[in-house]
Every structure is written in C-alpha cells, then in structure tokens.
Design an enzyme around this catalytic site. Structure first.
Site, mmCIF file in Angstrom:
data_model
loop_
_atom_site.group_PDB
_atom_site.id
_atom_site.type_symbol
_atom_site.label_atom_id
_atom_site.label_comp_id
_atom_site.label_asym_id
_atom_site.label_seq_id
_atom_site.Cartn_x
_atom_site.Cartn_y
_atom_site.Cartn_z
ATOM 1 N N HIS A 293 -2.445 8.466 5.896
ATOM 2 C CA HIS A 293 -2.729 7.299 5.195
ATOM 3 C C HIS A 293 -4.154 7.054 5.559
ATOM 4 O O HIS A 293 -4.732 6.606 4.581
ATOM 5 C CB HIS A 293 -1.783 6.356 5.844
ATOM 6 C CG HIS A 293 -1.906 4.740 4.924
ATOM 7 N ND1 HIS A 293 -1.582 4.797 3.839
ATOM 8 C CD2 HIS A 293 -1.903 3.721 5.455
ATOM 9 C CE1 HIS A 293 -1.768 3.376 3.230
ATOM 10 N NE2 HIS A 293 -2.056 2.847 4.422
ATOM 11 N N GLU B 61 -0.816 5.929 13.050
ATOM 12 C CA GLU B 61 -0.639 7.019 12.632
ATOM 13 C C GLU B 61 -0.603 8.213 13.546
ATOM 14 O O GLU B 61 0.403 8.997 13.261
ATOM 15 C CB GLU B 61 -1.565 7.298 11.399
ATOM 16 C CG GLU B 61 -1.269 8.332 10.316
ATOM 17 C CD GLU B 61 -1.824 8.276 8.916
ATOM 18 O OE1 GLU B 61 -2.913 7.485 8.918
ATOM 19 O OE2 GLU B 61 -1.277 9.039 8.100
ATOM 20 N N CYS C 185 0.917 -1.244 -0.006
ATOM 21 C CA CYS C 185 0.134 -0.102 -0.018
ATOM 22 C C CYS C 185 0.846 1.288 -0.058
ATOM 23 O O CYS C 185 0.120 2.356 -0.155
ATOM 24 C CB CYS C 185 -0.865 0.086 1.211
ATOM 25 S SG CYS C 185 -2.126 -1.588 1.117
ATOM 26 N N LYS D 241 -8.818 8.974 1.480
ATOM 27 C CA LYS D 241 -9.676 7.718 1.539
ATOM 28 C C LYS D 241 -11.001 7.703 2.086
ATOM 29 O O LYS D 241 -11.840 6.868 1.956
ATOM 30 C CB LYS D 241 -8.775 6.604 2.226
ATOM 31 C CG LYS D 241 -7.367 6.525 1.496
ATOM 32 C CD LYS D 241 -6.582 5.067 2.133
ATOM 33 C CE LYS D 241 -5.148 4.880 1.638
ATOM 34 N NZ LYS D 241 -4.426 5.849 1.906
ATOM 35 N N PHE E 278 1.280 -3.400 4.254
ATOM 36 C CA PHE E 278 1.579 -4.766 4.779
ATOM 37 C C PHE E 278 2.980 -5.134 4.440
ATOM 38 O O PHE E 278 3.550 -4.706 3.274
ATOM 39 C CB PHE E 278 1.006 -5.843 3.816
ATOM 40 C CG PHE E 278 -0.676 -5.877 4.465
ATOM 41 C CD1 PHE E 278 -0.971 -5.282 5.525
ATOM 42 C CD2 PHE E 278 -1.731 -6.500 3.901
ATOM 43 C CE1 PHE E 278 -2.329 -5.269 6.005
ATOM 44 C CE2 PHE E 278 -2.872 -6.837 4.171
ATOM 45 C CZ PHE E 278 -3.381 -6.220 5.470
ATOM 46 N N HIS F 170 -9.599 2.702 -0.295
ATOM 47 C CA HIS F 170 -7.966 2.387 -0.566
ATOM 48 C C HIS F 170 -7.465 1.998 -1.644
ATOM 49 O O HIS F 170 -7.804 0.794 -2.067
ATOM 50 C CB HIS F 170 -7.793 1.455 0.766
ATOM 51 C CG HIS F 170 -6.081 1.405 0.996
ATOM 52 N ND1 HIS F 170 -5.330 2.039 0.131
ATOM 53 C CD2 HIS F 170 -5.386 0.738 1.916
ATOM 54 C CE1 HIS F 170 -4.142 1.806 0.559
ATOM 55 N NE2 HIS F 170 -4.127 0.835 1.885
#
Lengths: 422, 391
Positions: free
Chosen positions: A312, A323, A172, A344, A408, A349
């Site tokens: 993010h 975050e 991501c 987002k 990830f 996402h």
C-alpha cells in the site's frame, strides 16, 4: 488444465487490463516510466495554489476532461482503462455481457458549478436561491454530476455490461474491493466474466484541502518528484493523485474455451474491518494482519509462495509502520527477504483507483519478470527493515504477488495474484 | 428448506413514523403521515423523529465525529443488531460481514453560503475557495461526509468487522446491497451479514440533488399515487433508515433465533427511462418472481412516469394489494429497498397485511400474506424487486 481451485471454486483469470496514471495513458507508457523509476508527481496547475500548503500532486492533466470536474474526469479515466482492457481481452467492445464493478469517489456538485448556479440565482443569501435556480435551470449534466449512479450507468451503456452495475467505495481500498466483488460473482457462478474498474479523478482543490486538514498530505513541494518516499525515514505524507485501472476478470474455463490469453490468475481476496478509529489503525495491526491472512487463506496459499509484495506504501508515517508490523507478523523473519515496493512512490496515491491500478502493475510485474522500484528511498527507516527494491528496478522471477490496500474507515483489503493457475 | 436459505433475524428501521419494528407496526395500523412543511418550504419533508442517539451510540466522542446521516445509520444498525440478539456479542460481530448503501454526508451550510456570498464581490473564485476552505472547514467534517464512513462508524461503534463494503448509487445501491448480501449467504460466502442504508433529507444539498432535475413536489403533501405535474416532479422525501441482519438458516437455527422471514429471489436491472425498455424490464421482473405475492411493499418514489408505470403493472394483478410506503415515510433514496424488505418481513412475521396507506387508491386485504413483493424502482435510474417469504 484444471479450472477450479483447491476449494472447488472456479479459478478467476485476468484476460485484459488497462491503466491511466499521471505517468501516461496505457500499460506500455506506464510500465516504461515505472520501471525507469520516473515520477509522475508534478506541480499543480489545474487550480491556483494560493493559501495551500501542498502544491503538488499526481493529477492526470493530459486529458481533454482534466479540467472539466471530478465527475467527468473520473468517467474519462474509467472509460480509457476499460477500453484498453477490453481490447486486450478480445471480447466484444460494446457487448461485454458480464457485470460491472466500479470503484469511484463519492460525487458532489463541483464548486465551479455551484458558484455559477448561485450567480444565476436571485442571490438571496441562503440555500433557497440555489435550489430555486437549479429548478429553473434544469441542467441535466449538473443533475447527473450529483447522482452516484451516473458514471457506472454510462459505462454500462457504452460497454454493454450486464445488469445493474455496482459503484462502490471502501475509501483507499476501493479498487481492490471492485476486483474482489467481481471475483466473488464469478465464484458464485453468477457470470463467466466481470469488469472491475477503479477510477479516481477527484483531485479538486477541496479534496486536497480536506486531506491537508487531516494532515495526511506531504508538504515537501520541491522538487515534486521527490515528495513521495514510501518506507523512507523522512516520509511525510502521501501525494494526492488520479488515475484508473481496469481488469477483465473471467472464469479460467471460459477464458480457455474462447482461446483468450490468460494474463494471470486472481487467486485470493481477503478483507477485515478495523474498529479502532476513523483514520488510524488499531495499534496491534490485527485488522491488517487478518486481511493479509484472509487473502492467503482464500487463495489456499502459504506465505512461502508469495515472491513479491505490492505495498500500500502511501508514504505516511502511520501506514508504513502498520504495514511493516502486519507483514512481519504474518511472514515472520522471511519478510526481510521478500521484495516489496510501492508504486505510489511514482504515481502518488490514486485513492479509489489505487487497488485496481496496483493490481494491474502486479500482474505486469509477474509477466515481465521485472519489479518496479520504490523511488526516493534515500534515508532508510531503521525501524522498517524491508527489501523495498530501492530506486532501481530489479529483474526477478515472480510467480505470486500480494497487494495491500488500506483505507480510512477501517478498510483493509488484500489481493493474492498468481502468474499461473497453479 | 435449505441450510443456506437467507433469513432475516434482525430489523432496525427509523422514519418519521417512529423508531424500530413495534413503533412502525403500530403507526402503520392507522397510517398518517408525519410532515414538516415549514423548514424547507415550499418542499414538505417527512422529518426524523426525536432520537436519543446515546442509546445506540453511547460515546459522546463518537457522536461528535458524525453528522446526522451517519448517526442515523449507526443508530439504526444498532437497532437491527439488538433485535437479532447480536449486539455486544463480540464473536458474532467480529465475524459479521456488512454491506451498506450510501450517498454522501452533509456539507457545512454556513461555510458554503459564506463562499457563495463572497463570490459576488470578487472574481478570483478559485483563490476564494482556497482561502475559505483552508480556514473554515472543520478537519473532521470530511470524515462525516465520506460515503464509506457510515460503515466505518458502524465498525467502530458496534464492532462489526468481518468485512465492510459500501455501495453507492441511489435506490439501485440499496437493491444491489440486499441482492449481493443474499447471494453471499446463499453461496456460503457469508454466514451472517448486516445490510442497510440511511438517508437524511433535512439538508438543503439533499433536496438540491433532486431539484437539479426538477424531481421534487412543491406545496402540500399528497399520497405517492396522487401527485400532479403542476406541483413539480412528484417526489416527497423523508429521513429514515433500514438495516437488516441476514443469516443462513443454519446459522440462525444453531443459535436458536426465530426469523422474521426469508428473502427469496431478488432481481435487478437498469432499463432506460427514455423508451419502453422500463416497462418491458419491469414486466419481466414481475413475471420472473411469479404469482405467489398477495401484497406488494412498493418503494415507488412519486416521480411521475415511473411511479404511474409501476402502479399500472402491479395493479394488473387482481390478487395483489399494493402499499406505497413512501406516502408515509417519504422517499428514502438508498434506504428505499432495504426499507421495503423490512416492512415486508414484519408483515410476514405478524401474519397480517398492512391496511391501505392510501385508502382511495390501494385495495384493502385481510389475507395474511405468505409471500410479499418488495420493489424499488429508481426515480432516475436502476430498479429492483424481490420476494420476502415465510421463513
């Protein structure tokens, strides 16, 4: 004008940008929707949702390639964004003459193709049937679909990029990594310009199921546009989405020499890998903290200079907790005074594309003097005290932005962007 | 001599020939292929040797989270780090950058076959997919398939956490990984870096990806230079991996490490396979890299026209002895170029050339090489070459 940064490296300008998301094709439509607080999240229609817990997504459903498989859609998305970016840059459309860095999802044979191959085989009940059918069929489109190099190779053909294109994945964070690779290549003096694209059209049923099995997706299907609620207390997972962002990166010197419009400056990139777990962050947030600090250091800027953070902000419990922890560690008390919002909340996402799309939106935020909101912010999380620009856009003079991307596999990449060369 | 020269201070390699530098050096002194012609007949493959994963991946829990491809890469990265004297050096690993070239991991063959079989008795295939995939996929299998999770596992197991980038795209990804890694060190963007790739061919999908375009040789093994169109496309695959620890000369000297070799210029391209562009492109590359090499470690895949072209161009040089290592390891896809560089660095270090891997088609040489050409010309697209020189 000075064309090097305080470390003596060439400053990297952005001279063209393009974007596609579920909100539409092109910067204009996207910006209108984004600043109106409109969501692109909608019910899934591309495939049946029987047996699925999640029935919504931010898929791009308005293209001819939308139902032609992940590979073709990812190419189409990358192509559209690149074409918009190149047109804006004023560079030749078929002779870009700089390297290509493409963030894209890993490829596999589409299930529909696997099934149709099996239907044409001797159906012998094991893998030999499939391979034998493949060998006899010799379908070059199907072969290309399994080759990780294909999409970049075709883009390189079309736009006349230079050399061997690099296709990359940092999960991501991929979109941000593509920009970082382009920025580094220009700083090394290897090229005057680079094309960085993040594209992802891989929202297949299997992709959705894979993320579902990891409990990463929200199942709040109704209404779809309310499902993505970054920073809210009741956030319950991310919404799988598609899209693309493209940026023409160019040494400021080269951009000025050809009289190009400079849309902004890529000031710094930072990254730090996490060794804690395949899907979870180290509890102390140290890798994300290090990535943010590395981006600021690389930009030669202090926390005081950041006036907006493009989060993010995936809408998972884990992400926003981490975050918030990492940002409040780096920025200290000042963090509650810096506006931070998550695109987002409206586009979902977009995985491999997210970092690039959100970089485009970050530059637009600075240019337009408007911060897109975090929508669906109705139940604040008391553990996360941030100014998330709740629900309604805000006019603001923003000279520098930090954009975060975490993925990830312990991937953390951050970008620092500025309106001016500074 | 420049403080930012790129030197190789650690090598991890695995193939059917063995584990690590010494086993490979010894096996290549008397080259014989190790083959498995049964499991994937009519395709012959060069299988992985027996590996005790726990020597590099001590936690069973970590091993369970990976399939063979990721285990292989993580294991081989561990060999490279140990070889460089960096393993378990927390400070060095935490500041170490990483570029991995990767494809995708292994799918669950049984789940997939179950879906294919069930598809013969019903027409609602999309619903069938949802039904089977939601109930039968192992949740963590996704992570074992993700391209960037090889790097992710290397971070977790070996604590390499400076940065982590995964390049995708068959042989070209391996070329770009080495090229980018070297460029980073030369420019001072990295002081030390782990670069490499792994390929696990012993899975039907890995063979399928080649055979969709008829690239594989069927039937018996033959040397990479002696494959015939009546036997198929010419590629024989292998499982294997190569990881390199690269450092700036200055960084290696400061910690008192002797280098195997240095990486000289690396060039890459994407010439079309449809016309004369590839010949022109390869000629330019060879000319750019100059006359110095006396030995070439060729990553030729066996794919007919590309392999024939590479052989013809390299053999135009009278002073160049060519070694097609795919004869012995099989085609290692993303790992092809890192493997070529690793073998080249070993020969520089040992001050000895390899014997002919195919004595009928490769000339012998006794000269100790001081400059070696490493190549990886993609079976389908993308190509690269580089020089490996004395450190």
């Amino acid at each position: 004008m000075k064309t090097t940064d305080k470390f003596g490296r060439p400053l990297v300008a952005v001279t063209g940008m393009g974007v596609v998301t579920s909100l539409g094709q092109g910067k204009k439509d996207n910006w209108e929707a984004l600043t109106s607080g409109r969501s692109g999240i909608h019910a899934i229609t591309r495939f049946p949702v029987d047996h699925l817990a999640t029935k919504i997504s931010g898929m791009v459903d308005f293209l001819e390639e939308s139902d032609k498989g992940a590979s073709r859609l990812t190419y189409a998305l990358a192509d559209l964004a690149a074409s918009e970016a190149l047109a804006e840059s004023g560079l030749p459309a078929t002779n870009f003459a700089g390297p290509l860095f493409l963030a894209a999802p890993p490829v596999e044979i589409d299930w529909h193709h696997r099934l149709s191959l099996y239907a044409r085989s001797d159906k012998g009940g094991d893998w030999r049937s499939l391979i034998e059918a493949a060998r006899k069929l010799r379908d070059s489109e199907l072969f290309d679909e399994t080759q990780f190099a294909t999409i970049a190779d075709r883009l390189a053909d079309k736009y006349g990029t230079r050399g061997l294109p690099i296709t990359l994945s940092t999960a991501c964070a991929s979109g941000a990594t593509a920009i970082q690779l382009g920025t580094e290549a220009i700083r090394r003096g290897e090229c005057d310009r680079a094309l960085a694209i993040g594209a992802d059209g891989s929202a297949t049923a299997e992709a959705l199921i894979r993320f579902s099995l990891l409990s990463a997706l929200t199942t709040q299907n109704d209404p779809p546009e309310k499902a993505s609620k970054p920073f809210s207390k009741d956030r319950s997972g991310f919404v799988l989405a598609e899209g693309s962002g493209a940026l023409v990166l160019e040494s400021l010197e080269s951009a000025l020499a050809r009289g190009a419009d400079v849309l902004g400056i890529m000031r710094g990139c930072g990254e730090k890998a996490d060794d804690f777990h395949r899907t979870r962050s180290k509890p102390d947030g140290s890798p994300a903290i290090a990535a943010v600090r590395a981006a600021l250091d690389d930009a030669g800027m202090s926390t005081d200079e950041i006036e907006y953070i493009n989060a993010h902000g995936t809408s998972t419990q884990e992400n926003e907790k981490m975050e918030h922890l990492s940002l409040s560690t780096v920025f200290g008390e000042r963090i509650s005074a810096i506006p931070i919002s998550s695109n987002k909340s409206m586009i979902g996402h977009t995985l491999s594309a997210a970092g690039a799309i959100e970089a485009v939106f970050s530059f637009m935020t600075m240019r337009e003097g408007v911060i897109p909101p975090t929508i669906n912010y109705e139940v604040p999380d008391p553990a996360i005290e941030l100014d998330v620009v709740p629900n309604i856009k805000r006019a603001a003079d923003v000279a520098a932005v930090l954009s975060n991307s975490f993925g990830f596999g312990g991937q953390n990449a951050c970008l620092v962007m500025a309106r001016e060369a500074g | 001599m420049n403080p930012n020269d790129v030197v190789i201070t650690g090598i991890g390699i695995v193939s059917s020939l063995g584990l690590g530098v010494e086993e490979h050096w010894n096996a290549l002194a008397d080259p014989k292929p190790v083959l498995d012609g049964e499991r994937f007949a009519p395709y012959v493959v060069h299988p992985l040797p027996e590996i005790d994963w726990s020597t590099q991946i001590p936690k069973r829990g970590d091993q369970r989270q990976m399939e063979t491809w990721q285990r292989l890469g993580t294991y081989t990265a561990g060999l490279a780090l140990a070889d460089a004297g960096m393993k378990e050096d927390e400070a060095l690993c935490a500041s170490m950058d990483m570029v991995v070239a990767a494809g995708g991991g292994e799918r669950d063959i049984d789940v997939d076959q179950g879906i294919l079989d069930a598809s013969l008795t019903r027409n609602d295939h999309d619903v069938l997919l949802n039904e089977k995939l939601t109930t039968e996929l192992r949740p963590t299998l996704f992570l074992a398939q993700l391209s960037n999770l090889l790097a992710g596992n290397i971070s977790i197991v070996h604590k390499v956490t400076g940065s982590s980038r995964t390049f995708m795209g068959e042989e070209g990804a391996g070329v770009s990984a080495v090229e980018t890694a070297a460029a980073r060190i030369r420019s001072g963007q990295s002081s030390h870096l782990l670069v490499g790739a792994a390929f696990q061919t012993e899975h039907p999908d890995m063979l399928l990806a080649y055979e969709l375009a008829g690239f594989l040789q069927r039937g018996d093994w033959s040397s990479v230079w002696a494959r015939h169109e009546q036997d198929g496309g010419g590629v024989i695959t292998g499982s294997g991996a190569a990881f390199l620890v690269l450092e700036s000369r200055e960084h290696a000297q400061k910690r008192g490490r002797e280098a195997y070799a240095a990486i000289g210029p690396v060039v890459s391209g994407r010439a079309s396979r449809e016309d004369a562009a590839l010949e022109t492109g390869l000629r330019t590359m060879v000319e750019t890299l100059g006359d110095a090499p006396t030995l070439a470690l060729s990553g030729a895949s066996g794919a007919h026209s590309v392999t024939a072209l590479e052989r013809r161009l390299l053999e135009e040089r009278d002073n160049l002895a060519v070694r097609g290592f795919s004869s012995l390891t099989g085609h290692l896809k993303e790992a092809q170029f890192p493997f070529a560089v690793a073998l080249a660095a070993m020969a520089i270090h040992k001050q000895a050339a390899y014997p002919a891997f195919d004595p009928d088609r490769e000339k012998s040489t006794d000269a100790a090489p001081s400059t070696i050409l490493a190549t990886a010309i993609g079976y389908n697209c993308f190509e690269g070459m580089g020089l490996v020189v004395k450190a």
